[in-house]
Design an enzyme around this catalytic site. Structure first.
Site, PDB file in Angstrom:
ATOM      1  N   ASP A  80      82.515  42.935  11.373  1.00 28.13           N
ATOM      2  CA  ASP A  80      81.578  41.497  11.572  1.00 28.13           C
ATOM      3  C   ASP A  80      81.422  41.217  10.243  1.00 28.13           C
ATOM      4  O   ASP A  80      81.426  40.167   9.599  1.00 28.13           O
ATOM      5  CB  ASP A  80      80.523  41.722  12.348  1.00 28.13           C
ATOM      6  CG  ASP A  80      79.543  40.442  12.600  1.00 28.13           C
ATOM      7  OD1 ASP A  80      80.161  39.532  13.057  1.00 28.13           O
ATOM      8  OD2 ASP A  80      78.743  40.297  12.062  1.00 28.13           O
ATOM      9  N   ILE A 115      72.175  33.841  12.917  1.00 29.61           N
ATOM     10  CA  ILE A 115      72.918  32.951  11.988  1.00 29.61           C
ATOM     11  C   ILE A 115      72.652  31.487  11.875  1.00 29.61           C
ATOM     12  O   ILE A 115      72.523  30.877  10.754  1.00 29.61           O
ATOM     13  CB  ILE A 115      74.371  33.487  11.746  1.00 29.61           C
ATOM     14  CG1 ILE A 115      74.968  32.889  10.542  1.00 29.61           C
ATOM     15  CG2 ILE A 115      75.133  32.728  13.270  1.00 29.61           C
ATOM     16  CD1 ILE A 115      74.512  33.563   9.357  1.00 29.61           C
ATOM     17  N   LYS A 153      82.209  32.361  11.586  1.00 29.36           N
ATOM     18  CA  LYS A 153      83.224  33.181  11.603  1.00 29.36           C
ATOM     19  C   LYS A 153      82.823  34.469  12.641  1.00 29.36           C
ATOM     20  O   LYS A 153      81.554  34.677  12.792  1.00 29.36           O
ATOM     21  CB  LYS A 153      83.268  33.649  10.241  1.00 29.36           C
ATOM     22  CG  LYS A 153      82.170  34.336   9.522  1.00 29.36           C
ATOM     23  CD  LYS A 153      82.191  35.851   9.860  1.00 29.36           C
ATOM     24  CE  LYS A 153      80.880  36.572   9.489  1.00 29.36           C
ATOM     25  NZ  LYS A 153      80.492  37.798  10.167  1.00 29.36           N
ATOM     26  N   SER A 208      71.355  26.220  24.274  1.00 35.64           N
ATOM     27  CA  SER A 208      70.952  27.651  24.292  1.00 35.64           C
ATOM     28  C   SER A 208      70.423  28.175  25.580  1.00 35.64           C
ATOM     29  O   SER A 208      69.828  27.493  26.501  1.00 35.64           O
ATOM     30  CB  SER A 208      69.452  27.574  23.332  1.00 35.64           C
ATOM     31  OG  SER A 208      68.744  28.767  23.574  1.00 35.64           O
ATOM     32  N   ARG A 231      69.171  30.350  26.367  1.00 35.44           N
ATOM     33  CA  ARG A 231      67.443  30.985  26.401  1.00 35.44           C
ATOM     34  C   ARG A 231      66.555  30.014  26.287  1.00 35.44           C
ATOM     35  O   ARG A 231      65.399  30.165  26.430  1.00 35.44           O
ATOM     36  CB  ARG A 231      67.230  31.849  25.269  1.00 35.44           C
ATOM     37  CG  ARG A 231      68.229  33.086  25.171  1.00 35.44           C
ATOM     38  CD  ARG A 231      67.869  34.076  24.015  1.00 35.44           C
ATOM     39  NE  ARG A 231      68.461  33.410  22.856  1.00 35.44           N
ATOM     40  CZ  ARG A 231      68.015  33.595  21.663  1.00 35.44           C
ATOM     41  NH1 ARG A 231      67.069  34.688  21.180  1.00 35.44           N
ATOM     42  NH2 ARG A 231      68.847  33.027  20.394  1.00 35.44           N
TER      43      ARG A 231
END
Length: 314
Positions: free
Chosen positions: A168, A14, A91, A36, A38
């Site tokens: 979700d 997202i 959200k 991040s 990662r």
């Protein structure tokens, strides 16, 4: 020239699909750093492994967007607020109602701006539907069906406790639902279907009640097993007998078979424009109504089982 330096925490789908492109073209925000685990980055800005590293290295950045899975969102948002940052939350804003209440209280105590976003609300057709229903509602039927393999490919967190499962995407519908109704809905009953090998539902059917004297019929059908095109729409009947349809995830509205509102999907552009307004006014915007409906469905819902789910459809 951008007026707000912002850092983004979490570089998942997202963030890459919506937040970063919108920030890049925004006149109000400048992406100054990312966090991040990662080690990912964007546009050459500094990347940090943890928020603590970001806050130590860049005290000039006063705003963060927290776009991680909901299970860890509360801790990260609270850390940001206590570090003196204004916070935008993807959200759902938290994994539980108590977590959200704590974030709202913490933001108020720290004098920080907290914006719990519900992106599907930021469509002109949603506001038009709200105005249409202001005089009364006879029925609303939600159908929010999509393919989890398309929208959450390989993302096992959606199946873990706190991952929301089909809620979700379903909470997007509920964010519209709670916005357009002129009264407060509550969950009367729910059937929640769980894959035999997963901890969150793959489908849910809800029946809502209200204190409205007209006793409107209110239902929702959420399913992550839809093949082909997504079904993100609501069929509406007003108290005076008009039929309407809110579709394309809230981007379009038809009344009596005629499209009255249709606009490009620019939800995130409008989210960040609203966030800039909140920052200027030093005001928070936190609405827990969609999250409460999900929590209520889990409290009163009947559990059903279905076949195990694997990412490989074969």
């Amino acid at each position: 020239m951008a007026t707000h330096k912002i850092a983004v925490i979490g570089l998942g789908k997202i963030t890459q699909d919506q937040h970063l492109p919108v920030i890049d073209k925004s006149g109000s925000f400048e992406l100054a750093a990312v966090v991040s685990t990662r080690g990912l980055s964007h546009g050459g800005v500094p990347s940090y492994r943890t928020p603590a590293e970001l806050y130590a290295a860049r005290p000039d950045i006063g705003i963060v967007a927290v776009n991680t899975p909901p299970e860890v969102r509360h801790a990260l948002a609270r850390e940001a607020l206590l570090a003196g940052k204004d916070v935008l939350l993807e959200k759902p804003p938290a994994a539980t109602l108590t977590e959200l209440a704590d974030l709202e209280a913490t933001a108020a105590a720290q004098g920080r701006v907290l914006f719990a976003t519900w992106h599907s609300r930021f469509n002109p057709a949603v506001e038009a539907a709200r105005q249409l229903l202001a005089a009364g509602v006879r029925s609303v039927k939600i159908e929010w069906r999509e393919d989890v393999r398309k929208w959450h490919p390989g993302q096992d967190w959606v199946w873990a406790p706190g991952g929301f499962g089909v809620f979700d995407p379903g909470i997007n519908a509920l964010s519209i639902f709670t916005r357009i109704l002129p009264f407060t809905p509550f969950v009367r009953s729910a059937e929640l279907t769980y894959p035999a090998n997963r901890q969150t539902p793959i489908a849910a059917q809800l029946v809502f009640g209200s204190t409205d004297p007209a006793a409107p019929a209110l239902t929702a059908d959420f399913d992550w097993r839809e093949q082909g095109d997504e079904k993100w729409h609501m069929t509406i009947e007003t108290a005076d007998g008009r039929s309407a349809r809110l579709f394309k995830g809230g981007c379009a509205l038809s009344v009596g078979g005629t499209v009255t509102v249709e606009a490009p999907s620019e939800e995130y552009e409008r989210i960040y424009a609203h966030f800039a307004e909140l920052l200027a006014a030093r005001r928070s915007d936190v609405d827990g109504a969609p999250l409460r409906l999900v929590a209520d469905a889990m409290l009163v819902g009947k559990r059903l089982s279905t076949d195990p789910f694997e990412w490989s459809a074969g």
